[in-house]
Write a protein that holds these residues in place. Sequence first.
Motif, PDB file in Angstrom:
ATOM      1  N   VAL A  34       0.742  -1.259  -0.149  1.00  0.00           N
ATOM      2  CA  VAL A  34      -0.031  -0.080   0.087  1.00  0.00           C
ATOM      3  C   VAL A  34       0.802   1.116  -0.063  1.00  0.00           C
ATOM      4  O   VAL A  34       1.664   1.171   0.698  1.00  0.00           O
ATOM      5  CB  VAL A  34      -0.960   0.087   1.437  1.00  0.00           C
ATOM      6  CG1 VAL A  34      -1.664   1.123   1.294  1.00  0.00           C
ATOM      7  CG2 VAL A  34      -1.772  -1.219   1.167  1.00  0.00           C
ATOM      8  N   THR A  35       0.509   2.049  -0.905  1.00  0.00           N
ATOM      9  CA  THR A  35       1.347   3.451  -0.769  1.00  0.00           C
ATOM     10  C   THR A  35       0.003   4.483  -0.517  1.00  0.00           C
ATOM     11  O   THR A  35      -0.839   4.680  -1.573  1.00  0.00           O
ATOM     12  CB  THR A  35       1.961   3.665  -2.166  1.00  0.00           C
ATOM     13  OG1 THR A  35       2.940   2.827  -2.326  1.00  0.00           O
ATOM     14  CG2 THR A  35       2.650   4.962  -2.068  1.00  0.00           C
ATOM     15  N   LEU A  36       0.155   5.311   0.500  1.00  0.00           N
ATOM     16  CA  LEU A  36      -0.822   6.215   0.538  1.00  0.00           C
ATOM     17  C   LEU A  36      -0.325   7.714   0.909  1.00  0.00           C
ATOM     18  O   LEU A  36       0.788   7.905   1.404  1.00  0.00           O
ATOM     19  CB  LEU A  36      -1.523   6.037   2.244  1.00  0.00           C
ATOM     20  CG  LEU A  36      -2.672   6.861   2.622  1.00  0.00           C
ATOM     21  CD1 LEU A  36      -3.853   6.519   1.957  1.00  0.00           C
ATOM     22  CD2 LEU A  36      -2.968   6.779   3.982  1.00  0.00           C
ATOM     23  N   SER A  37      -0.980   8.486  -0.138  1.00  0.00           N
ATOM     24  CA  SER A  37      -0.489   9.862  -0.115  1.00  0.00           C
ATOM     25  C   SER A  37      -1.465  10.645   0.287  1.00  0.00           C
ATOM     26  O   SER A  37      -2.677  10.752   0.051  1.00  0.00           O
ATOM     27  CB  SER A  37       0.037  10.275  -1.616  1.00  0.00           C
ATOM     28  OG  SER A  37       0.726   9.217  -2.172  1.00  0.00           O
ATOM     29  N   VAL A  38      -0.992  11.841   1.126  1.00  0.00           N
ATOM     30  CA  VAL A  38      -1.816  12.795   2.022  1.00  0.00           C
ATOM     31  C   VAL A  38      -1.212  14.177   1.518  1.00  0.00           C
ATOM     32  O   VAL A  38       0.198  14.131   1.544  1.00  0.00           O
ATOM     33  CB  VAL A  38      -1.934  12.383   3.344  1.00  0.00           C
ATOM     34  CG1 VAL A  38      -2.863  11.195   3.617  1.00  0.00           C
ATOM     35  CG2 VAL A  38      -0.578  12.275   3.881  1.00  0.00           C
ATOM     36  N   SER A  39      -2.004  15.255   1.663  1.00  0.00           N
ATOM     37  CA  SER A  39      -1.393  16.541   1.571  1.00  0.00           C
ATOM     38  C   SER A  39      -2.568  17.322   2.309  1.00  0.00           C
ATOM     39  O   SER A  39      -3.700  17.152   2.552  1.00  0.00           O
ATOM     40  CB  SER A  39      -1.170  16.766   0.026  1.00  0.00           C
ATOM     41  OG  SER A  39      -2.555  17.095  -0.614  1.00  0.00           O
ATOM     42  N   GLY A  40      -2.095  18.714   2.342  1.00  0.00           N
ATOM     43  CA  GLY A  40      -2.958  19.738   2.975  1.00  0.00           C
ATOM     44  C   GLY A  40      -2.141  21.007   3.340  1.00  0.00           C
ATOM     45  O   GLY A  40      -0.963  21.346   2.597  1.00  0.00           O
ATOM     46  N   ARG A  41      -2.591  22.040   4.084  1.00  0.00           N
ATOM     47  CA  ARG A  41      -2.040  23.027   4.777  1.00  0.00           C
ATOM     48  C   ARG A  41      -0.458  22.792   5.208  1.00  0.00           C
ATOM     49  O   ARG A  41      -0.338  21.641   5.839  1.00  0.00           O
ATOM     50  CB  ARG A  41      -2.872  23.659   5.536  1.00  0.00           C
ATOM     51  CG  ARG A  41      -3.783  24.468   5.138  1.00  0.00           C
ATOM     52  CD  ARG A  41      -4.727  25.282   6.061  1.00  0.00           C
ATOM     53  NE  ARG A  41      -5.468  26.285   5.616  1.00  0.00           N
ATOM     54  CZ  ARG A  41      -6.473  26.800   6.241  1.00  0.00           C
ATOM     55  NH1 ARG A  41      -6.639  26.658   7.459  1.00  0.00           N
ATOM     56  NH2 ARG A  41      -7.350  27.927   5.729  1.00  0.00           N
ATOM     57  N   GLU A  42       0.451  23.658   4.994  1.00  0.00           N
ATOM     58  CA  GLU A  42       1.736  23.390   5.611  1.00  0.00           C
ATOM     59  C   GLU A  42       1.497  23.257   7.040  1.00  0.00           C
ATOM     60  O   GLU A  42       0.720  24.088   7.837  1.00  0.00           O
ATOM     61  CB  GLU A  42       2.417  24.581   5.295  1.00  0.00           C
ATOM     62  CG  GLU A  42       3.020  24.698   3.726  1.00  0.00           C
ATOM     63  CD  GLU A  42       3.855  25.769   3.572  1.00  0.00           C
ATOM     64  OE1 GLU A  42       4.614  26.383   4.595  1.00  0.00           O
ATOM     65  OE2 GLU A  42       4.436  25.985   2.309  1.00  0.00           O
ATOM     66  N   ALA A  43       2.458  22.321   7.669  1.00  0.00           N
ATOM     67  CA  ALA A  43       2.565  22.081   9.150  1.00  0.00           C
ATOM     68  C   ALA A  43       4.140  22.100   9.417  1.00  0.00           C
ATOM     69  O   ALA A  43       5.058  21.966   8.602  1.00  0.00           O
ATOM     70  CB  ALA A  43       1.931  20.984   9.552  1.00  0.00           C
ATOM     71  N   PRO A  44       4.532  22.546  10.505  1.00  0.00           N
ATOM     72  CA  PRO A  44       5.865  22.451  10.840  1.00  0.00           C
ATOM     73  C   PRO A  44       6.352  21.138  10.861  1.00  0.00           C
ATOM     74  O   PRO A  44       5.946  19.804  11.078  1.00  0.00           O
ATOM     75  CB  PRO A  44       6.088  22.917  12.504  1.00  0.00           C
ATOM     76  CG  PRO A  44       4.625  23.651  12.707  1.00  0.00           C
ATOM     77  CD  PRO A  44       3.723  23.166  11.690  1.00  0.00           C
ATOM     78  N   LEU A  45       7.786  20.977  10.093  1.00  0.00           N
ATOM     79  CA  LEU A  45       8.177  19.591   9.874  1.00  0.00           C
ATOM     80  C   LEU A  45       8.455  18.863  10.974  1.00  0.00           C
ATOM     81  O   LEU A  45       8.302  17.721  10.899  1.00  0.00           O
ATOM     82  CB  LEU A  45       9.559  19.818   8.923  1.00  0.00           C
ATOM     83  CG  LEU A  45       9.416  20.436   7.686  1.00  0.00           C
ATOM     84  CD1 LEU A  45      11.051  20.662   7.032  1.00  0.00           C
ATOM     85  CD2 LEU A  45       8.916  19.019   6.934  1.00  0.00           C
ATOM     86  N   LYS A  46       8.740  19.481  11.911  1.00  0.00           N
ATOM     87  CA  LYS A  46       9.162  18.628  13.433  1.00  0.00           C
ATOM     88  C   LYS A  46       7.887  17.928  13.824  1.00  0.00           C
ATOM     89  O   LYS A  46       7.711  16.740  14.388  1.00  0.00           O
ATOM     90  CB  LYS A  46       9.593  19.500  14.361  1.00  0.00           C
ATOM     91  CG  LYS A  46      11.232  20.008  14.135  1.00  0.00           C
ATOM     92  CD  LYS A  46      11.742  20.747  15.580  1.00  0.00           C
ATOM     93  CE  LYS A  46      13.151  21.079  15.164  1.00  0.00           C
ATOM     94  NZ  LYS A  46      13.677  21.469  16.677  1.00  0.00           N
ATOM     95  N   GLU A  47       6.771  18.690  13.668  1.00  0.00           N
ATOM     96  CA  GLU A  47       5.459  18.129  13.973  1.00  0.00           C
ATOM     97  C   GLU A  47       5.093  16.970  13.359  1.00  0.00           C
ATOM     98  O   GLU A  47       4.638  16.007  13.335  1.00  0.00           O
ATOM     99  CB  GLU A  47       4.322  19.103  13.981  1.00  0.00           C
ATOM    100  CG  GLU A  47       4.505  20.180  15.351  1.00  0.00           C
ATOM    101  CD  GLU A  47       3.547  21.187  15.350  1.00  0.00           C
ATOM    102  OE1 GLU A  47       2.282  21.067  14.869  1.00  0.00           O
ATOM    103  OE2 GLU A  47       3.783  22.258  16.173  1.00  0.00           O
TER     104      GLU A  47
END
Length: 154
Positions: A48-61
């Motif tokens: 399974v390959t699941l791709s997600v995206s959305g508003r920017e979030a801090p990389l550390k989080e």
Amino acid sequence: MRRVRPGTASRGAGGASSHAAGEERALTSVAAGDRYEEPKDLPRLWHVTLSVSGREAPLKEVRRALEQLAHDHPFLLTSRYANDHAEIRYWEEARDLHDAAAVALRLWGEHRQSAGLPPWEIVGLEVIDRETYHQRIAEGYGPPPATPVGVHPY
């Protein structure tokens, strides 16, 4: 009909057989020359390959959330992430593609709060059987094997 694999007959308390005394079990024989075939309804492995995206979030989080998801569900092979999208790759055991896809489509939403995942949407899903995955790798196309395993930035 209950299926029992050879050597795994269920036992009651104290290791005694769960069958009543004198009760006979039906035995199945295979004629000479017949080949054993796995029943069609046994679980199979699906990549399974699941791709997600959305508003920017801090990389550390994002990293911390994906690491938590991997910790909660050690089946995850690898995750790649940026501040506005991520890709998760793993093996799922399911009876058929429909079951594997259904589990994958619930993964992000069901673990959003527990792992602290960003409120991103699923934008891509690929589910392929193990044979197809290995065939793609052998032919030099498709996703490279998940090495190194873990959570990594793009």
